[in-house]
Design an enzyme around this catalytic site. Structure first.
Site, PDB file in Angstrom:
ATOM      1  N   CYS A 141      -6.282  32.180  -7.532  1.00 22.80           N
ATOM      2  CA  CYS A 141      -6.293  31.941  -6.086  1.00 22.80           C
ATOM      3  C   CYS A 141      -6.106  33.249  -5.323  1.00 22.80           C
ATOM      4  O   CYS A 141      -4.985  33.764  -5.229  1.00 22.80           O
ATOM      5  CB  CYS A 141      -5.188  30.944  -5.732  1.00 22.80           C
ATOM      6  SG  CYS A 141      -4.993  30.662  -3.970  1.00 22.80           S
ATOM      7  N   CYS A 144      -3.841  33.043  -2.276  1.00 19.46           N
ATOM      8  CA  CYS A 144      -2.412  33.012  -2.622  1.00 19.46           C
ATOM      9  C   CYS A 144      -1.911  34.390  -3.043  1.00 19.46           C
ATOM     10  O   CYS A 144      -0.834  34.826  -2.657  1.00 19.46           O
ATOM     11  CB  CYS A 144      -2.159  32.056  -3.794  1.00 19.46           C
ATOM     12  SG  CYS A 144      -2.909  30.438  -3.618  1.00 19.46           S
ATOM     13  N   ASP A 145      -2.699  35.090  -3.863  1.00 20.30           N
ATOM     14  CA  ASP A 145      -2.160  36.250  -4.573  1.00 20.30           C
ATOM     15  C   ASP A 145      -2.792  37.585  -4.203  1.00 20.30           C
ATOM     16  O   ASP A 145      -2.302  38.627  -4.637  1.00 20.30           O
ATOM     17  CB  ASP A 145      -2.333  36.040  -6.087  1.00 20.30           C
ATOM     18  CG  ASP A 145      -1.544  34.843  -6.588  1.00 20.30           C
ATOM     19  OD1 ASP A 145      -0.527  34.507  -5.949  1.00 20.30           O
ATOM     20  OD2 ASP A 145      -1.935  34.249  -7.598  1.00 20.30           O
TER      21      ASP A 145
HETATM   22  P1  FAD Z   1      -0.383  19.512  -7.418  1.00 20.66           P
HETATM   23  O1  FAD Z   1       0.559  20.533  -6.947  1.00 20.66           O
HETATM   24  O2  FAD Z   1      -1.420  19.878  -8.406  1.00 20.66           O
HETATM   25  O3  FAD Z   1       0.477  18.281  -7.956  1.00 20.66           O
HETATM   26  C1  FAD Z   1      -0.084  17.148  -8.530  1.00 20.66           C
HETATM   27  C2  FAD Z   1       0.939  16.538  -9.480  1.00 20.66           C
HETATM   28  O4  FAD Z   1       0.532  15.214  -9.817  1.00 20.66           O
HETATM   29  C3  FAD Z   1       1.064  17.286 -10.801  1.00 20.66           C
HETATM   30  O5  FAD Z   1       2.414  17.455 -11.108  1.00 20.66           O
HETATM   31  C4  FAD Z   1       0.412  16.350 -11.793  1.00 20.66           C
HETATM   32  O6  FAD Z   1       0.920  16.442 -13.088  1.00 20.66           O
HETATM   33  C5  FAD Z   1       0.784  14.998 -11.191  1.00 20.66           C
HETATM   34  N1  FAD Z   1      -0.054  13.938 -11.706  1.00 20.66           N
HETATM   35  C6  FAD Z   1      -1.388  13.961 -11.949  1.00 20.66           C
HETATM   36  N2  FAD Z   1      -1.793  12.780 -12.461  1.00 20.66           N
HETATM   37  C7  FAD Z   1      -0.677  11.991 -12.550  1.00 20.66           C
HETATM   38  C8  FAD Z   1      -0.450  10.670 -13.029  1.00 20.66           C
HETATM   39  N3  FAD Z   1      -1.454   9.922 -13.520  1.00 20.66           N
HETATM   40  N4  FAD Z   1       0.806  10.190 -13.009  1.00 20.66           N
HETATM   41  C9  FAD Z   1       1.828  10.947 -12.511  1.00 20.66           C
HETATM   42  N5  FAD Z   1       1.663  12.213 -12.037  1.00 20.66           N
HETATM   43  C10 FAD Z   1       0.424  12.720 -12.075  1.00 20.66           C
HETATM   44  N6  FAD Z   1      -0.855  27.594  -2.783  1.00 20.66           N
HETATM   45  C11 FAD Z   1      -0.286  28.225  -1.736  1.00 20.66           C
HETATM   46  O7  FAD Z   1      -0.338  27.717  -0.622  1.00 20.66           O
HETATM   47  N7  FAD Z   1       0.371  29.416  -1.905  1.00 20.66           N
HETATM   48  C12 FAD Z   1       0.496  30.019  -3.116  1.00 20.66           C
HETATM   49  O8  FAD Z   1       1.069  31.106  -3.238  1.00 20.66           O
HETATM   50  C13 FAD Z   1      -0.078  29.363  -4.251  1.00 20.66           C
HETATM   51  N8  FAD Z   1       0.020  29.910  -5.479  1.00 20.66           N
HETATM   52  C14 FAD Z   1      -0.491  29.240  -6.546  1.00 20.66           C
HETATM   53  C15 FAD Z   1      -0.318  29.773  -7.808  1.00 20.66           C
HETATM   54  C16 FAD Z   1      -0.779  29.099  -8.919  1.00 20.66           C
HETATM   55  C17 FAD Z   1      -0.580  29.712 -10.302  1.00 20.66           C
HETATM   56  C18 FAD Z   1      -1.456  27.849  -8.757  1.00 20.66           C
HETATM   57  C19 FAD Z   1      -1.952  27.091  -9.980  1.00 20.66           C
HETATM   58  C20 FAD Z   1      -1.650  27.323  -7.500  1.00 20.66           C
HETATM   59  C21 FAD Z   1      -1.175  28.000  -6.377  1.00 20.66           C
HETATM   60  N9  FAD Z   1      -1.349  27.504  -5.089  1.00 20.66           N
HETATM   61  C22 FAD Z   1      -0.772  28.127  -4.025  1.00 20.66           C
HETATM   62  C23 FAD Z   1      -2.118  26.275  -4.839  1.00 20.66           C
HETATM   63  C24 FAD Z   1      -1.154  25.082  -4.661  1.00 20.66           C
HETATM   64  O9  FAD Z   1      -0.270  25.071  -5.757  1.00 20.66           O
HETATM   65  C25 FAD Z   1      -1.927  23.779  -4.590  1.00 20.66           C
HETATM   66  O10 FAD Z   1      -2.876  23.849  -3.542  1.00 20.66           O
HETATM   67  C26 FAD Z   1      -0.978  22.613  -4.323  1.00 20.66           C
HETATM   68  O11 FAD Z   1       0.053  22.571  -5.284  1.00 20.66           O
HETATM   69  C27 FAD Z   1      -1.731  21.275  -4.345  1.00 20.66           C
HETATM   70  O12 FAD Z   1      -0.787  20.276  -4.163  1.00 20.66           O
HETATM   71  P2  FAD Z   1      -1.044  18.783  -4.624  1.00 20.66           P
HETATM   72  O13 FAD Z   1       0.181  18.033  -4.244  1.00 20.66           O
HETATM   73  O14 FAD Z   1      -2.334  18.294  -4.119  1.00 20.66           O
HETATM   74  O15 FAD Z   1      -1.230  18.813  -6.213  1.00 20.66           O
END
Ligand code: FAD
Length: 316
Positions: A141, A144-145
């Site tokens: 990303c 992000c980084d």
């Molecule tokens: P996620 O954070 O992906 O969470 C989804 C969760 O649902 C996961 O824990 C998953 O296991 C769970 N899940 C899935 N299926 C099931 C199921 N069937 N039953 C129960 N649980 C389930 N964004 C920023 O804004 N700033 C940053 O600095 C940044 N740095 C990042 C660094 C890294 C290494 C990564 C990978 C991403 C980064 N991002 C950053 C992006 C950010 O993390 C994502 O945009 C954000 O977390 C998305 O949120 P979400 O709630 O949609 O999903």
């Protein structure tokens, strides 16, 4: 596996424990809807638990550790009565008025509304050291980084719009950006390609793939490029590697029940979070092709909570 039914019918069940899920839990808890959140058995807290410093989540002028941010979001939702179960939902029937969700123990949970916030996973190259060096030179990303990579030599892998956008964005910080692509032509739109080709800091390694990632003292130091036709390899010094080869939205559970787009993301009636089934809402990266940020995921999580609340009110 025995199947036990939890006979109480929840107002709201949330699937997913990232910023979208926890924010939906906070809002629905404060609305007295007693949400139950399933947050995964192995990956509680979502994608931000795999990173260290988060500098772009508002409210933290000094930055905040990713796992700490997620623990705080969870604690805030729990403070208002959200219930959390660190388990996966392994099957769903979302079609009826009462939605059925089965956990890994075989217990069937019933709910009037469901908020899906299962996120999406970055596609990986599948190379040794790739995951180990995440946050130590390897990233998925640029938004992000990118800021951490001032005056560095950076490699971007991929040939689509995202890869071109990441490469162009990274030239604000980097000394040089090399785009590595397996084919001789890019998949990105002409406009994105032209922007990248016109940028002096960007060069291209076509017909090439990353064969190896090398480290020095636990930090990325270089990559080995391999020509896909001749197999010839060469070292390329780089202290940043941005992998932009796509995402996999976590939607297998919902295939055949909810409308998904061609890439498998859940489609919603934007600007709402309503899916193709009444009482089912979706938020965060499982919907979002475009922004994929913690703050946008949290924002749509709040919207999903408000949509669910209004849906419940309209049924009473
Ligand atoms: P996620 O954070 O992906 O969470 C989804 C969760 O649902 C996961 O824990 C998953 O296991 C769970 N899940 C899935 N299926 C099931 C199921 N069937 N039953 C129960 N649980 C389930 N964004 C920023 O804004 N700033 C940053 O600095 C940044 N740095 C990042 C660094 C890294 C290494 C990564 C990978 C991403 C980064 N991002 C950053 C992006 C950010 O993390 C994502 O945009 C954000 O977390 C998305 O949120 P979400 O709630 O949609 O999903």
């Amino acid at each position: 596996m025995t199947s036990v039914t939890d006979h109480s019918i929840r107002e709201v069940v949330i699937i997913g424990s990232g910023p979208a899920g926890y924010t939906a839990a906070l809002y629905t808890a404060r609305a007295q809807l007693r949400p139950l959140l399933f947050g995964s058995s192995i990956f509680v807290g979502g994608s931000l638990t795999t990173t260290t410093e988060v500098e772009n989540f508002p409210g933290f002028p000094e930055g905040v550790d990713g796992p700490v941010l997620m623990e705080n979001m969870r604690a805030q939702a729990e403070k208002f009565g959200a219930e959390m179960i660190d388990d996966d939902i392994i099957s769903v029937d979302l079609t009826g008025d009462v939605k059925l969700l089965t956990d890994t123990a075989g217990t069937v949970h019933r709910a009037k509304t469901v908020i899906i916030a299962t996120g999406s996973g970055y596609r990986k190259l599948g190379l040794p050291k790739e995951e180990e060096l995440s946050g130590r030179g390897v990233s998925w990303c640029a938004t992000c980084d990118g800021f951490f990579f001032r005056d560095r030599d950076i490699v971007v892998v991929g040939g689509g719009d995202t890869a071109m956008e990441e490469a162009t964005f990274l030239t604000r910080f980097a000394r040089s950006v090399t785009v590595v692509h397996r084919r001789s032509t890019l998949r990105a739109s002409k406009a994105m390609q032209n922007r990248a080709f016109a940028d002096d800091k960007i060069s291209f390694a076509f017909d090439s793939e990353i064969a190896e990632i090398k480290e020095t003292n636990g930090m990325l130091a270089s990559v080995v490029l391999r020509d896909v036709f001749t197999g010839a390899t060469r070292d390329l010094d780089a202290t940043g590697l941005f992998i932009a080869i796509g995402h996999n939205p976590r939607t297998e559970l919902f295939t055949g029940q909810l409308d998904l787009d061609a890439e498998g993301y859940i489609t919603v009636a934007a600007p709402t979070t309503r899916t193709s089934l009444p009482g089912v809402f979706a938020a965060g990266d499982v919907v979002d092709h475009t922004y994929r940020q913690a703050i946008t995921a949290a924002g749509t999580g709040a919207a999903a909570a408000l949509d669910a609340e209004r849906h419940l009110a309209s049924r009473d």
